[in-house]
Design a protein around this motif. Structure first.
Motif, PDB file in Angstrom:
ATOM      1  N   UNK A  96       6.025  18.556   2.024  1.00  0.00           N
ATOM      2  CA  UNK A  96       6.165  18.110   0.639  1.00  0.00           C
ATOM      3  C   UNK A  96       6.016  19.351  -0.230  1.00  0.00           C
ATOM      4  N   UNK A  97       7.027  19.646  -1.040  1.00  0.00           N
ATOM      5  CA  UNK A  97       7.013  20.846  -1.881  1.00  0.00           C
ATOM      6  C   UNK A  97       7.276  20.457  -3.337  1.00  0.00           C
ATOM      7  N   UNK A  98       6.591  21.140  -4.258  1.00  0.00           N
ATOM      8  CA  UNK A  98       6.846  20.873  -5.664  1.00  0.00           C
ATOM      9  C   UNK A  98       8.228  21.397  -6.077  1.00  0.00           C
ATOM     10  N   UNK A  99       8.927  20.628  -6.864  1.00  0.00           N
ATOM     11  CA  UNK A  99      10.179  21.046  -7.479  1.00  0.00           C
ATOM     12  C   UNK A  99      10.147  20.538  -8.918  1.00  0.00           C
ATOM     13  N   UNK A 100      11.035  21.030  -9.716  1.00  0.00           N
ATOM     14  CA  UNK A 100      11.079  20.581 -11.107  1.00  0.00           C
ATOM     15  C   UNK A 100      11.273  19.067 -11.159  1.00  0.00           C
ATOM     16  N   UNK A 101      10.375  18.383 -11.833  1.00  0.00           N
ATOM     17  CA  UNK A 101      10.479  16.937 -11.991  1.00  0.00           C
ATOM     18  C   UNK A 101       9.909  16.115 -10.857  1.00  0.00           C
ATOM     19  N   UNK A 102       9.291  16.766  -9.846  1.00  0.00           N
ATOM     20  CA  UNK A 102       8.739  15.966  -8.763  1.00  0.00           C
ATOM     21  C   UNK A 102       8.462  16.745  -7.499  1.00  0.00           C
ATOM     22  N   UNK A 103       8.928  16.202  -6.373  1.00  0.00           N
ATOM     23  CA  UNK A 103       8.654  16.773  -5.060  1.00  0.00           C
ATOM     24  C   UNK A 103       9.890  16.702  -4.176  1.00  0.00           C
ATOM     25  N   UNK A 104      10.000  17.656  -3.303  1.00  0.00           N
ATOM     26  CA  UNK A 104      11.014  17.630  -2.251  1.00  0.00           C
ATOM     27  C   UNK A 104      10.273  17.301  -0.956  1.00  0.00           C
ATOM     28  N   UNK A 105      10.719  16.219  -0.306  1.00  0.00           N
ATOM     29  CA  UNK A 105      10.117  15.776   0.946  1.00  0.00           C
ATOM     30  C   UNK A 105      11.141  16.015   2.041  1.00  0.00           C
ATOM     31  N   UNK A 106      10.743  16.731   3.092  1.00  0.00           N
ATOM     32  CA  UNK A 106      11.657  17.029   4.182  1.00  0.00           C
ATOM     33  C   UNK A 106      11.050  16.641   5.519  1.00  0.00           C
ATOM     34  N   UNK A 107      11.856  15.972   6.322  1.00  0.00           N
ATOM     35  CA  UNK A 107      11.484  15.570   7.680  1.00  0.00           C
ATOM     36  C   UNK A 107      12.362  16.366   8.630  1.00  0.00           C
ATOM     37  N   UNK A 108      11.791  16.825   9.689  1.00  0.00           N
ATOM     38  CA  UNK A 108      12.645  17.502  10.657  1.00  0.00           C
ATOM     39  C   UNK A 108      11.890  18.422  11.548  1.00  0.00           C
TER      40      UNK A 108
END
Length: 108
Positions: A96-108
């Motif tokens: 889970x990474x911060x990005x403008x306006x929220x979070x980027x969630x990546x599975x893999x």
């Protein structure tokens, strides 16, 4: 043979909020179908913890197992092994990474 995919999504929520949802089995029924049957040992997520879940289909209860291998609240990363019915197994890295306006969630 293995299949590798890394789906990602951007959500309008702070990383801390997303992290709490992903790492607290008590919230799983709010955002996914399987119910949590047990968490051993209970408490905050940590390596070695096992989460047992089940889901219903056609009158059957299908069992799912999460084995937490790595949990890093500072970077919002965790890794787990997942065992599904019929011998299907996955190894997941979730970030889970911060990005403008929220979070980027990546599975893999």
């Amino acid at each position: 043979m293995g299949i590798f995919v890394c789906p990602a999504a951007t959500v309008a929520a702070r990383p801390e909020t997303v992290w709490r949802l992903l790492t607290d089995p008590a919230t799983y029924d709010k955002w996914m179908d399987p119910r949590v049957d047990s968490v051993e040992p209970p408490g905050p997520p940590r390596p070695g913890q096992v989460v047992l879940l089940s889901s219903g289909a056609l009158g059957m209860r299908l069992r799912i197992r999460f084995d937490l291998e790595r949990v890093d609240p500072a970077t919002h990363d965790f890794e787990l092994r997942v065992q599904f019915p019929f011998g299907i197994r996955m190894r997941e890295h979730i970030s889970v990474r911060p990005v403008e306006g929220g979070s980027r969630v990546q599975f893999g």
